[in-house]
Design a protein around this motif. Structure first.
Motif, short mmCIF file in Angstrom:
data_model
loop_
_atom_site.label_atom_id
_atom_site.label_comp_id
_atom_site.label_asym_id
_atom_site.label_seq_id
_atom_site.Cartn_x
_atom_site.Cartn_y
_atom_site.Cartn_z
N TYR A 27 0.85 -1.20 0.00
CA TYR A 27 0.00 0.00 0.00
C TYR A 27 0.88 1.24 0.00
O TYR A 27 2.04 1.20 0.39
N SER A 28 0.29 2.38 -0.43
CA SER A 28 1.06 3.61 -0.51
C SER A 28 1.25 4.23 0.87
O SER A 28 0.33 4.30 1.67
N SER A 29 2.45 4.71 1.12
CA SER A 29 2.74 5.36 2.40
C SER A 29 1.95 6.66 2.58
O SER A 29 1.87 7.18 3.69
N ARG A 30 1.37 7.18 1.50
CA ARG A 30 0.57 8.41 1.63
C ARG A 30 -0.78 8.12 2.28
O ARG A 30 -1.44 9.04 2.76
N CYS A 31 -1.19 6.89 2.27
CA CYS A 31 -2.58 6.54 2.60
C CYS A 31 -2.71 5.87 3.96
O CYS A 31 -1.74 5.38 4.53
N ARG A 32 -3.95 5.84 4.44
CA ARG A 32 -4.23 5.33 5.77
C ARG A 32 -4.54 3.83 5.75
O ARG A 32 -4.99 3.28 4.75
N LEU A 33 -4.28 3.21 6.87
CA LEU A 33 -4.74 1.85 7.15
C LEU A 33 -5.87 1.94 8.17
O LEU A 33 -5.94 2.91 8.94
N GLY A 34 -6.71 0.93 8.20
CA GLY A 34 -7.80 0.99 9.16
C GLY A 34 -8.43 -0.36 9.42
O GLY A 34 -8.03 -1.38 8.85
N TRP A 35 -9.40 -0.34 10.34
CA TRP A 35 -10.19 -1.52 10.67
C TRP A 35 -11.66 -1.20 10.48
O TRP A 35 -12.15 -0.11 10.88
N TYR A 36 -12.36 -2.13 9.88
CA TYR A 36 -13.81 -2.09 9.75
C TYR A 36 -14.35 -3.37 10.36
O TYR A 36 -13.60 -4.34 10.58
N ARG A 37 -15.65 -3.42 10.60
CA ARG A 37 -16.27 -4.65 11.08
C ARG A 37 -17.67 -4.78 10.50
O ARG A 37 -18.31 -3.80 10.15
N GLN A 38 -18.12 -6.03 10.44
CA GLN A 38 -19.46 -6.31 9.94
C GLN A 38 -20.10 -7.37 10.82
O GLN A 38 -19.60 -8.51 10.89
N ALA A 39 -21.18 -6.99 11.48
CA ALA A 39 -21.94 -7.93 12.30
C ALA A 39 -23.00 -8.60 11.44
O ALA A 39 -23.40 -8.06 10.40
N PRO A 40 -23.48 -9.77 11.85
CA PRO A 40 -24.50 -10.47 11.07
C PRO A 40 -25.73 -9.60 10.83
O PRO A 40 -26.26 -8.99 11.75
N GLY A 41 -26.15 -9.52 9.57
CA GLY A 41 -27.33 -8.76 9.23
C GLY A 41 -27.15 -7.26 9.19
O GLY A 41 -28.11 -6.51 9.01
N GLU A 43 -24.58 -3.70 7.99
CA GLU A 43 -23.61 -3.22 7.02
C GLU A 43 -22.23 -3.11 7.67
O GLU A 43 -22.10 -2.98 8.88
N ARG A 44 -21.21 -3.15 6.82
CA ARG A 44 -19.85 -2.96 7.30
C ARG A 44 -19.71 -1.55 7.86
O ARG A 44 -20.19 -0.59 7.24
N GLU A 45 -19.05 -1.42 9.01
CA GLU A 45 -18.91 -0.10 9.63
C GLU A 45 -17.46 0.19 9.99
O GLU A 45 -16.67 -0.72 10.29
N PHE A 46 -17.13 1.45 9.99
CA PHE A 46 -15.80 1.91 10.34
C PHE A 46 -15.53 1.71 11.83
O PHE A 46 -16.41 1.94 12.66
N VAL A 47 -14.32 1.28 12.15
CA VAL A 47 -13.91 1.12 13.54
C VAL A 47 -12.80 2.12 13.89
O VAL A 47 -12.93 2.88 14.84
#
Length: 126
Positions: A27-41, A43-47
């Motif tokens: 990945y590019s060093s200019r950009c961010r890394l992150g965590w998301y999560r998705q619970a059953p049923g 939508e995926r959400e930002f953590v």
């Protein structure tokens, strides 16, 4: 090619802790890394996310309980690094598949999170 491989998920009782890891490369060093999560049923959400210079952001639901961090990059342009998510005081509502993510770079500009790992399951029981 961006590669993101998560590990460290599992089952824990409410109030317990887990630490997730993500081996990130390409990945590019200019950009961010992150965590998301998705619970059953749901939508995926930002953590949480972190920039290469260590600036962090968190979802309100995890502030004060989760901590994002990263290891030392192994090269400067297209990074090889390890991303972490320390999760304390876990609640049953934290149960989800957790995904490591990297922002997509287009013409040297960082856009939305567009690279994803395969996910790791976190289950919190009462």
């Amino acid at each position: 090619q961006v590669q993101l491989v998560e590990s460290g998920g599992g089952s824990v009782q409410a109030g317990g802790s887990l630490k997730l890891s993500c081996a990130a490369s390409g990945y590019s060093s200019r950009c961010r890394l992150g965590w998301y999560r998705q619970a059953p049923g749901k939508e995926r959400e930002f953590v949480s996310s972190i920039s290469s210079d260590g600036r962090t952001t968190y979802a309100d639901s995890v502030k004060g309980r989760f901590t994002i961090s990263q290891g030392r990059p192994k090269n400067l342009l297209y990074l090889q690094n390890t991303l972490y998510l320390q999760m304390n005081s876990l609640k049953t509502e934290d149960t989800a598949v957790y995904y490591c993510a990297a922002e997509r770079e287009v013409f040297q500009l960082c856009g939305s999170f567009g690279h994803w790992g395969q996910g790791t399951q976190v289950t919190v029981s009462s």
